[in-house]
Design a protein around this motif. Structure first.
Motif, mmCIF file in Angstrom:
data_model
loop_
_atom_site.group_PDB
_atom_site.id
_atom_site.type_symbol
_atom_site.label_atom_id
_atom_site.label_comp_id
_atom_site.label_asym_id
_atom_site.label_seq_id
_atom_site.Cartn_x
_atom_site.Cartn_y
_atom_site.Cartn_z
ATOM 1 N N ILE A 45 -79.911 12.287 -29.390
ATOM 2 C CA ILE A 45 -81.081 13.144 -29.528
ATOM 3 C C ILE A 45 -80.623 14.569 -29.216
ATOM 4 N N TYR A 46 -80.661 15.437 -30.234
ATOM 5 C CA TYR A 46 -80.219 16.817 -30.031
ATOM 6 C C TYR A 46 -81.239 17.564 -29.172
ATOM 7 N N PRO A 47 -80.795 18.675 -28.542
ATOM 8 C CA PRO A 47 -81.683 19.405 -27.637
ATOM 9 C C PRO A 47 -83.022 19.802 -28.270
ATOM 10 N N ASN A 48 -83.043 19.976 -29.581
ATOM 11 C CA ASN A 48 -84.320 20.327 -30.228
ATOM 12 C C ASN A 48 -85.216 19.104 -30.443
ATOM 13 N N GLY A 49 -84.759 17.937 -29.952
ATOM 14 C CA GLY A 49 -85.582 16.732 -30.045
ATOM 15 C C GLY A 49 -85.275 15.865 -31.255
ATOM 16 N N PHE A 50 -84.392 16.346 -32.133
ATOM 17 C CA PHE A 50 -84.100 15.584 -33.351
ATOM 18 C C PHE A 50 -83.252 14.342 -33.042
ATOM 19 N N GLU A 51 -83.698 13.188 -33.507
ATOM 20 C CA GLU A 51 -82.951 11.943 -33.299
ATOM 21 C C GLU A 51 -81.978 11.728 -34.454
ATOM 22 N N ALA A 52 -80.722 12.085 -34.234
ATOM 23 C CA ALA A 52 -79.736 12.038 -35.322
ATOM 24 C C ALA A 52 -79.115 10.653 -35.470
ATOM 25 N N VAL A 53 -79.027 9.894 -34.360
ATOM 26 C CA VAL A 53 -78.478 8.534 -34.392
ATOM 27 C C VAL A 53 -79.383 7.639 -33.556
ATOM 28 N N GLY A 90 -72.804 7.276 -46.474
ATOM 29 C CA GLY A 90 -74.235 7.552 -46.377
ATOM 30 C C GLY A 90 -74.508 8.996 -46.748
ATOM 31 N N PRO A 91 -75.759 9.300 -47.105
ATOM 32 C CA PRO A 91 -76.086 10.653 -47.562
ATOM 33 C C PRO A 91 -75.833 11.711 -46.491
ATOM 34 N N SER A 92 -75.652 12.940 -46.933
ATOM 35 C CA SER A 92 -75.456 14.058 -46.024
ATOM 36 C C SER A 92 -76.604 14.109 -45.020
ATOM 37 N N GLY A 93 -76.257 14.296 -43.744
ATOM 38 C CA GLY A 93 -77.282 14.404 -42.714
ATOM 39 C C GLY A 93 -77.715 13.082 -42.105
ATOM 40 N N CYS A 94 -77.045 11.967 -42.457
ATOM 41 C CA CYS A 94 -77.481 10.656 -41.957
ATOM 42 C C CYS A 94 -76.893 10.318 -40.586
ATOM 43 N N GLY A 95 -76.022 11.178 -40.059
ATOM 44 C CA GLY A 95 -75.526 10.963 -38.695
ATOM 45 C C GLY A 95 -74.077 10.519 -38.573
ATOM 46 N N LYS A 96 -73.316 10.591 -39.665
ATOM 47 C CA LYS A 96 -71.919 10.148 -39.631
ATOM 48 C C LYS A 96 -71.090 11.027 -38.689
ATOM 49 N N SER A 97 -71.156 12.350 -38.901
ATOM 50 C CA SER A 97 -70.357 13.263 -38.072
ATOM 51 C C SER A 97 -70.796 13.219 -36.614
ATOM 52 N N THR A 98 -72.085 13.128 -36.409
ATOM 53 C CA THR A 98 -72.596 13.061 -35.030
ATOM 54 C C THR A 98 -71.999 11.853 -34.312
ATOM 55 N N LEU A 105 -69.146 10.287 -35.031
ATOM 56 C CA LEU A 105 -67.726 10.545 -34.769
ATOM 57 C C LEU A 105 -67.558 11.471 -33.572
ATOM 58 N N ARG A 106 -68.398 12.516 -33.529
ATOM 59 C CA ARG A 106 -68.255 13.486 -32.431
ATOM 60 C C ARG A 106 -68.605 12.863 -31.084
ATOM 61 N N MET A 107 -69.522 11.922 -31.061
ATOM 62 C CA MET A 107 -69.811 11.219 -29.796
ATOM 63 C C MET A 107 -68.613 10.361 -29.385
HETATM 64 P P1 ADP Z 1 -73.637 13.701 -41.619
HETATM 65 O O1 ADP Z 1 -72.308 13.807 -40.966
HETATM 66 O O2 ADP Z 1 -73.984 12.299 -41.986
HETATM 67 O O3 ADP Z 1 -73.794 14.641 -42.769
HETATM 68 P P2 ADP Z 1 -74.599 14.866 -39.174
HETATM 69 O O4 ADP Z 1 -74.194 13.908 -38.131
HETATM 70 O O5 ADP Z 1 -73.777 16.098 -39.344
HETATM 71 O O6 ADP Z 1 -74.751 14.102 -40.553
HETATM 72 O O7 ADP Z 1 -76.084 15.323 -38.908
HETATM 73 C C1 ADP Z 1 -77.117 14.364 -38.707
HETATM 74 C C2 ADP Z 1 -78.424 15.089 -38.546
HETATM 75 O O8 ADP Z 1 -78.442 15.764 -37.298
HETATM 76 C C3 ADP Z 1 -78.685 16.154 -39.608
HETATM 77 O O9 ADP Z 1 -80.043 16.099 -39.939
HETATM 78 C C4 ADP Z 1 -78.329 17.449 -38.912
HETATM 79 O O10 ADP Z 1 -79.064 18.533 -39.415
HETATM 80 C C5 ADP Z 1 -78.724 17.131 -37.473
HETATM 81 N N1 ADP Z 1 -77.933 17.900 -36.507
HETATM 82 C C6 ADP Z 1 -76.592 17.997 -36.436
HETATM 83 N N2 ADP Z 1 -76.217 18.766 -35.419
HETATM 84 C C7 ADP Z 1 -77.367 19.159 -34.830
HETATM 85 C C8 ADP Z 1 -77.653 19.976 -33.706
HETATM 86 N N3 ADP Z 1 -76.675 20.540 -32.990
HETATM 87 N N4 ADP Z 1 -78.940 20.165 -33.388
HETATM 88 C C9 ADP Z 1 -79.926 19.594 -34.089
HETATM 89 N N5 ADP Z 1 -79.730 18.807 -35.147
HETATM 90 C C10 ADP Z 1 -78.461 18.595 -35.516
#
Ligand code: ADP
Ligand code: ADP
Length: 226
Positions: A12-20, A37-45, A47-49
């Motif tokens: 859950i990012y600081p802005n409240g968004f649930e990315a994973v 998976g589509p762009s923005g689905c949480g793949k990079s997030t 990996l970064r965790m």
């Molecule tokens: P992917 O790698 O699948 O394209 P990401 O893991 O980069 O997806 O991002 C997943 C979602 O989290 C996206 O909707 C992105 O906009 C959001 N997101 C990524 N980083 C942040 C952040 N620092 N704060 C808020 N939302 C974020």
């Protein structure tokens, strides 16, 4: 040896968004896992965790049975290769590759040997004194790879490592990554949009959507359905 266990992982990012959300996956030693998976689905997030570059909001992440949630990135025995290479522009190829080892206070003679070995494997021996600006895209990607393998990590994370390369280089590097996987005996998690990469490299494919795992399947089951 490196088996990974991800249990009920949330981001859950600081802005409240649930990315994973409630990400569960058991990865065996030496597996080659593909995230699609589509762009923005949480793949990079995700990996970064795993790399420790992003805090895990909830859940448990283990390597070989050891809880890693609060372990510093540099102590995780994980190397990450990014899409944009992230090389240091002011450093030579040699120094770029040695950087992580210096950070860990590896003895000089050992650094020299490891950089030498990696540059032989990756065909970079002639380029060690150049700076990134004087390299082609494929060569830069090799340096980024070299910087990861000199550390001999148990786990490799690759975030669309070939997406900036032209088609011919992509095919070549795909073969090299496959050979590296065999040679290093590492566990790999690899993000790609390319179905051929997913099929030829992956032992299992994880399909994500909106922060959730939709499906985990073998390449054959996912792409060759009758
Ligand atoms: P992917 O790698 O699948 O394209 P990401 O893991 O980069 O997806 O991002 C997943 C979602 O989290 C996206 O909707 C992105 O906009 C959001 N997101 C990524 N980083 C942040 C952040 N620092 N704060 C808020 N939302 C974020
Ligand atoms: P990716 O190629 O992984 O999808 P992005 O372009 O989504 O990368 O994100 C690039 C950077 O911007 C990352 O560090 C990510 O954490 C951050 N970011 C992405 N989406 C958001 C967001 N909605 N709010 C804040 N930061 C974000």
């Amino acid at each position: 040896m490196a088996s990974l266990s991800l249990k009920h992982i949330y981001k859950i990012y600081p802005n409240g968004f649930e990315a994973v959300k409630d990400f569960n996956l058991e990865i065996e030693d030496k597996e080659f896992i593909i995230f699609v998976g589509p762009s923005g689905c949480g793949k990079s997030t995700t990996l970064r965790m795993i790399a420790g570059l992003e805090d895990i909001s909830d859940g448990e992440f283990m390597i070989d049975g050891k809880i890693m949630n609060d372990v510093e990135p540099k102590d995780r025995d994980i190397a990450m290769v990014f899409q944009n290479y992230a090389l240091y522009p002011h450093m030579t190829v040699r120094d770029n590759m040695a950087f992580g080892l210096k950070l860990r206070k590896t003895p000089k003679h050992e650094i020299k040997k490891k950089v030498g070995d990696a540059s032989t494997i990756l065909d970079l021996s002639e380029l060690l004194d150049r700076k990134p600006v004087a390299l082609s895209g494929g060569q830069r990607q090799r340096v980024a790879m070299g910087r990861a393998i000199v550390r001999e990590p148990k786990v490799f994370l690759m975030d669309e490592p070939l997406s900036n390369l032209d088609a011919k280089l992509r095919v070549q590097m795909r073969t090299e990554i496959s050979a590296l996987h065999q040679r290093l005996g590492a566990t790999i998690i690899y993000v790609t949009h390319d179905q051929t990469e997913a099929m030829t490299l992956g032992t299992r494919i994880v399909v994500m959507k909106d922060g959730v795992i939709q499906q985990v399947a073998s390449p054959r089951d996912l792409y060759n359905k009758p």
